[in-house]
Design a protein around this motif. Structure first.
Motif, short mmCIF file in Angstrom:
data_model
loop_
_atom_site.label_atom_id
_atom_site.label_comp_id
_atom_site.label_asym_id
_atom_site.label_seq_id
_atom_site.Cartn_x
_atom_site.Cartn_y
_atom_site.Cartn_z
N TYR A 236 22.55 -4.77 19.00
CA TYR A 236 21.77 -5.79 18.30
C TYR A 236 20.53 -5.16 17.67
N VAL A 237 20.34 -5.39 16.38
CA VAL A 237 19.16 -4.91 15.66
C VAL A 237 18.11 -6.02 15.68
N GLU A 238 16.98 -5.73 16.29
CA GLU A 238 15.93 -6.72 16.51
C GLU A 238 14.98 -6.81 15.33
N ARG A 239 14.58 -5.68 14.75
CA ARG A 239 13.62 -5.64 13.65
C ARG A 239 14.06 -4.63 12.60
N VAL A 240 13.87 -5.00 11.33
CA VAL A 240 14.06 -4.08 10.21
C VAL A 240 12.85 -4.25 9.31
N ALA A 241 12.14 -3.16 9.03
CA ALA A 241 10.95 -3.26 8.19
C ALA A 241 10.73 -1.94 7.44
N VAL A 242 10.35 -2.07 6.17
CA VAL A 242 9.99 -0.91 5.35
C VAL A 242 8.65 -1.21 4.69
N ARG A 243 7.77 -0.24 4.73
CA ARG A 243 6.46 -0.43 4.11
C ARG A 243 6.62 -0.76 2.63
N HIS A 244 5.76 -1.65 2.15
CA HIS A 244 5.94 -2.23 0.82
C HIS A 244 6.05 -1.17 -0.27
N ASP A 245 5.24 -0.12 -0.19
CA ASP A 245 5.23 0.89 -1.26
C ASP A 245 6.39 1.87 -1.18
N HIS A 246 7.31 1.67 -0.22
CA HIS A 246 8.48 2.55 -0.11
C HIS A 246 9.79 1.76 -0.17
N ARG A 247 9.73 0.53 -0.63
CA ARG A 247 10.96 -0.27 -0.71
C ARG A 247 11.79 0.10 -1.93
N THR A 248 13.03 -0.39 -1.94
CA THR A 248 14.03 -0.15 -3.01
C THR A 248 14.40 1.32 -3.14
N ARG A 249 14.18 2.11 -2.11
CA ARG A 249 14.54 3.53 -2.13
C ARG A 249 15.77 3.82 -1.27
N GLY A 250 16.28 2.79 -0.57
CA GLY A 250 17.44 3.01 0.30
C GLY A 250 17.07 3.36 1.73
N ILE A 251 15.79 3.22 2.10
CA ILE A 251 15.36 3.57 3.45
C ILE A 251 15.97 2.64 4.48
N ALA A 252 15.93 1.34 4.23
CA ALA A 252 16.50 0.39 5.19
C ALA A 252 17.98 0.63 5.40
N ARG A 253 18.70 0.89 4.32
CA ARG A 253 20.14 1.15 4.44
C ARG A 253 20.39 2.37 5.31
N THR A 254 19.62 3.44 5.09
CA THR A 254 19.80 4.66 5.88
C THR A 254 19.51 4.40 7.36
N LEU A 255 18.42 3.70 7.66
CA LEU A 255 18.06 3.43 9.05
C LEU A 255 19.09 2.54 9.73
N LEU A 256 19.57 1.52 9.05
CA LEU A 256 20.58 0.64 9.64
C LEU A 256 21.86 1.39 9.93
N ARG A 257 22.32 2.17 8.99
CA ARG A 257 23.56 2.93 9.22
C ARG A 257 23.39 3.93 10.36
N GLU A 258 22.18 4.49 10.49
CA GLU A 258 21.90 5.41 11.60
C GLU A 258 21.98 4.66 12.93
N ALA A 259 21.42 3.45 12.98
CA ALA A 259 21.50 2.64 14.21
C ALA A 259 22.95 2.28 14.52
N PHE A 260 23.71 1.90 13.50
CA PHE A 260 25.12 1.56 13.71
C PHE A 260 25.88 2.76 14.28
N ARG A 261 25.63 3.93 13.73
CA ARG A 261 26.34 5.13 14.21
C ARG A 261 25.99 5.43 15.66
N THR A 262 24.73 5.28 16.03
CA THR A 262 24.35 5.51 17.42
C THR A 262 25.07 4.56 18.35
N PHE A 263 25.11 3.26 18.00
CA PHE A 263 25.81 2.30 18.83
C PHE A 263 27.30 2.63 18.89
N TYR A 264 27.87 3.10 17.81
CA TYR A 264 29.29 3.50 17.81
C TYR A 264 29.53 4.61 18.82
#
Length: 317
Positions: A236-264
């Motif tokens: 279960y992912v509890e929080r997802v947050a990216v600092r405003h000046d670093h959004r739309t760069r794909g950071i959230a996608r990378t972090l989420l996929r990293e979390a998914f892989r760890t759980f896998y």
């Protein structure tokens, strides 16, 4: 407070809750969730946080309702503008929901709240009808999203200038700052650090290995915080947050996929998270392969605050 003038149905009595009631409240909430959702989904950490926050007065903000045998059959909680109410499935249709709603509004007025809101599963039309009949209107939609992982998830390379590593001791304050700054754009009240920590990094289910962080020039700019609930086959992912000046760069996608892989790698084959209308993040989660499992609606009502005895004073509007 449980001694607010609430007309409980005949055969029921109430009292305030204390941190010692965590197990009983958790059993009640689990029974309600199994009836409506087919499974219990709220962890005991969440209930413990509700009943034991250091800046909260549980004896003033919660109420427990027992039947004549002494069994816990209903409970309510008010904090700020939010309320939670549960009635045991075997005791529905007896007026307990209405009484708990009346209690929550009276307590909200005592606390000075000008509005109350409550989240109701869309699979519970009776609760939705009760709220609508009491003057509540839909505010936002919430979605529980899930992704199945039959094979190891692929993780994209971090964006240029971004490094990623798992959460480790010492990251707490920076993670708090990034997540609460991001959530300030839509949440009604900024959490204190103590409240935030109890709900996240200090919880017994917090999983640092599945909580990747993103850094730019040594500063934390992206956070995913995850939980591993004992007995659950899902991450279960509890929080997802990216600092405003670093959004739309794909950071959230990378972090989420990293979390998914760890759980896998930990043997999980499904991961879930909640989002809602105001975050604007639904399309992001759908693009990385998540689908809506179920939804809830947050209902809201403006409260008319009680005037002091004697009404407005001379010279006041």
């Amino acid at each position: 407070m449980s001694d607010l003038p609430t007309p409980w149905p005949v055969g029921y009595r109430s009292r305030s809750a204390t941190p010692a009631d965590v197990q009983a409240v958790h059993r009640l909430v689990a029974a309600c969730e199994r009836e409506l959702l087919g499974r219990a989904v709220t962890g005991i950490d969440r209930i413990a946080a509700d009943l034991g926050l250091p800046d909260q007065e549980p004896e003033s903000d919660t109420v427990l309702v027992h039947d004549c045998q002494g069994d816990l059959v209903g409970w309510g909680r008010v904090r700020g503008r939010r309320t939670r109410i549960h009635v045991h499935p075997d005791h529905r249709g007896r007026g307990l929901g209405r009484s708990l709603l009346d209690w929550s509004e009276a307590r909200g007025r005592q606390l000075g709240s000008d509005r109350l809101s409550q989240s109701v599963p869309d699979s519970d039309p009776a609760a939705s009808a009760l709220l609508r009949s009491s003057g509540y209107v839909p505010l936002v939609t919430e979605w529980l999203l899930a992704i199945t992982m039959p094979v190891e998830p692929e993780v994209p390379e971090p964006p240029s200038g971004i490094t990623v590593r798992p959460f480790r001791p010492g990251d707490e304050q920076a993670a708090y700052q990034v997540t609460e700054d991001a959530f300030d754009e839509w949440q009604q009240r900024r959490k204190t650090y103590a409240e935030w920590a109890r709900l996240t990094v200090e919880g017994a289910t917090f999983e640092p290995a599945a909580s990747p962080l993103a850094f730019a020039d040594g500063q934390l700019v992206g956070v995913v915080l995850s939980s591993d609930v004992p007995g659950s086959d899902e991450g279960y992912v509890e929080r997802v947050a990216v600092r405003h000046d670093h959004r739309t760069r794909g950071i959230a996608r990378t972090l989420l996929r990293e979390a998914f892989r760890t759980f896998y790698h930990q043997g999980k084959r499904t991961c879930t998270l909640w989002t809602h209308t105001d975050t604007g993040a639904l399309s992001l989660y759908e693009r990385i392969g998540m689908t809506v499992r179920r939804s809830s609606t947050v209902y809201s009502k403006a409260l008319i605050l009680e005037q002091p005895a004697g009404g407005p004073q001379r010279g006041e509007p």
